[in-house]
Write an enzyme that holds these catalytic residues in place. Structure first.
Site, PDB file in Angstrom:
ATOM      1  CG  ASP A  37      -5.068  -2.842   4.170  1.00  0.00           C
ATOM      2  OD1 ASP A  37      -3.957  -2.808   4.644  1.00  0.00           O
ATOM      3  OD2 ASP A  37      -5.952  -2.080   3.537  1.00  0.00           O
ATOM      4  N   GLY A  38      -3.982  -4.102   7.094  1.00  0.00           N
ATOM      5  CA  GLY A  38      -3.839  -3.658   8.261  1.00  0.00           C
ATOM      6  C   GLY A  38      -3.007  -4.324   9.403  1.00  0.00           C
ATOM      7  N   GLY A  39      -1.698  -3.897   9.795  1.00  0.00           N
ATOM      8  CA  GLY A  39      -1.141  -4.135  10.880  1.00  0.00           C
ATOM      9  C   GLY A  39      -0.325  -5.377  10.434  1.00  0.00           C
ATOM     10  N   GLY A  77      -8.680   4.345   7.855  1.00  0.00           N
ATOM     11  CA  GLY A  77      -8.478   5.499   8.224  1.00  0.00           C
ATOM     12  C   GLY A  77      -6.957   6.021   8.152  1.00  0.00           C
ATOM     13  CG  MET A 107     -11.385   2.829   3.059  1.00  0.00           C
ATOM     14  SD  MET A 107      -9.810   2.952   4.046  1.00  0.00           S
ATOM     15  CE  MET A 107      -8.500   3.042   2.809  1.00  0.00           C
ATOM     16  CB  SER A 144      -0.653  -0.156   1.352  1.00  0.00           C
ATOM     17  OG  SER A 144      -1.502   1.390   1.473  1.00  0.00           O
ATOM     18  CG  MET A 153     -10.841  -3.029   6.332  1.00  0.00           C
ATOM     19  SD  MET A 153      -9.436  -2.561   5.294  1.00  0.00           S
ATOM     20  CE  MET A 153      -8.512  -1.704   6.669  1.00  0.00           C
ATOM     21  CG  MET A 208      -8.646   6.734   3.001  1.00  0.00           C
ATOM     22  SD  MET A 208      -7.597   6.658   4.640  1.00  0.00           S
ATOM     23  CE  MET A 208      -6.746   5.279   4.374  1.00  0.00           C
ATOM     24  CG  HIS A 236      -4.029  -2.002  -1.057  1.00  0.00           C
ATOM     25  ND1 HIS A 236      -5.347  -2.790  -1.247  1.00  0.00           N
ATOM     26  CD2 HIS A 236      -4.434  -1.142   0.052  1.00  0.00           C
ATOM     27  CE1 HIS A 236      -6.091  -2.329  -0.525  1.00  0.00           C
ATOM     28  NE2 HIS A 236      -5.578  -1.556   0.002  1.00  0.00           N
ATOM     29  N   GLY A 290       1.725  -1.974   4.293  1.00  0.00           N
ATOM     30  CA  GLY A 290       1.966  -0.453   4.178  1.00  0.00           C
ATOM     31  C   GLY A 290       3.516  -0.275   4.673  1.00  0.00           C
ATOM     32  CG  HIS A 309      -9.842  -0.416   0.411  1.00  0.00           C
ATOM     33  ND1 HIS A 309      -8.855  -0.454   1.466  1.00  0.00           N
ATOM     34  CD2 HIS A 309     -11.044  -0.266   0.845  1.00  0.00           C
ATOM     35  CE1 HIS A 309      -9.775  -0.691   2.630  1.00  0.00           C
ATOM     36  NE2 HIS A 309     -11.044  -0.584   2.198  1.00  0.00           N
ATOM     37  CG  ASP A 331      -5.041   1.876   1.765  1.00  0.00           C
ATOM     38  OD1 ASP A 331      -6.048   1.287   1.715  1.00  0.00           O
ATOM     39  OD2 ASP A 331      -3.774   1.641   1.661  1.00  0.00           O
TER      40      ASP A 331
END
Length: 227
Positions: free
Chosen positions: A178-180, A143, A69, A9, A138, A38, A34, A200, A67, A36
């Site tokens: 996706d995330g962490g 965010g 959002m 990302s 997610m 927003m 990827h 990311g 993606h 993101d």
């Protein structure tokens, strides 16, 4: 057969040096990028729109996963396709007419995905699963980049995998997460059933293209164990 993918990302990349960093991660073995997107309404952050996707797609030949959002994503889908998005995902939480939106994405020539936030149950997806190409789980609240992986996401990925098996869709629908995601937990995420891995800050934590390439190679090596 669903292929494994590493999709860095660019959210956490230094945009001053974005071109070189994208080149570095692709040279390191990334399977695509990827994006993101927003809008500052659906999530408390504002990033970029289809023009950035277009700028990237004109310079590199790679898989681009957008993606969205954003509120009212259907309004913007044609522009993202036009600007080179190969895959587009929208949130279950934003769409009243999800089947119509998924169908539009496919009609325009992109892969169609549906995203669920951490508090959204997997069971809510059952009716849309036959119509999608992938589901994005997610594992942080959307965010912002750099958040900690929510541990219960592993069980959620497993539940989704079991639901796909129950519906005979495990060979048709990819599970994206996706995330962490870090080097220390990516194998657990893959074991739980993930196919597409979004990373990311763990890749773009450095502004040095050489380090970005090395970070990518380390993740790619982990993923290749499951291919």
């Amino acid at each position: 057969m669903v292929e494994k993918k590493l999709l860095p990302s660019i959210l956490n990349a230094n945009f001053w040096n974005l071109g070189e960093l994208i080149k570095a991660t692709l040279e390191g073995g990334a399977d695509g990028l990827h994006m993101d997107v927003m809008d500052g309404h659906f999530v408390p952050n504002l990033t970029f729109g289809p023009m950035v996707v277009g700028a990237v797609s004109k310079k590199v030949q790679t898989f681009i996963d957008s993606h969205l959002m954003i509120e009212n994503p259907t309004q913007y889908i044609p522009e993202f396709v036009k600007n080179g998005s190969n895959a587009i995902s929208v949130h279950w939480e934003t769409e009243k007419h999800l089947h119509r939106t998924v169908s539009l994405i496919k009609e325009l020539g992109s892969l169609a995905g549906v995203v669920i936030n951490p508090a959204t149950p997997v069971e809510f997806l059952e009716e849309i699963l036959p119509f999608v190409d992938y589901i994005l789980v997610m594992s942080v609240n959307p965010g912002f980049g750099g958040q900690r992986f929510i541990g219960t996401s592993l069980r959620k990925i497993e539940k989704l995998k079991n639901l796909l098996i129950k519906l005979n869709l495990e060979e048709k629908v990819a599970i994206e997460v996706d995330g962490g995601i870090k080097l220390h937990n990516v194998e657990d995420i893959l074991k739980a059933g993930a196919d597409w891995i979004v990373v990311g800050s763990a890749i773009f934590s450095s502004e040095n293209p050489l380090e970005v390439r090395e970070n990518t190679e380390k993740f790619k090596e982990k993923i290749e164990k499951f291919t």
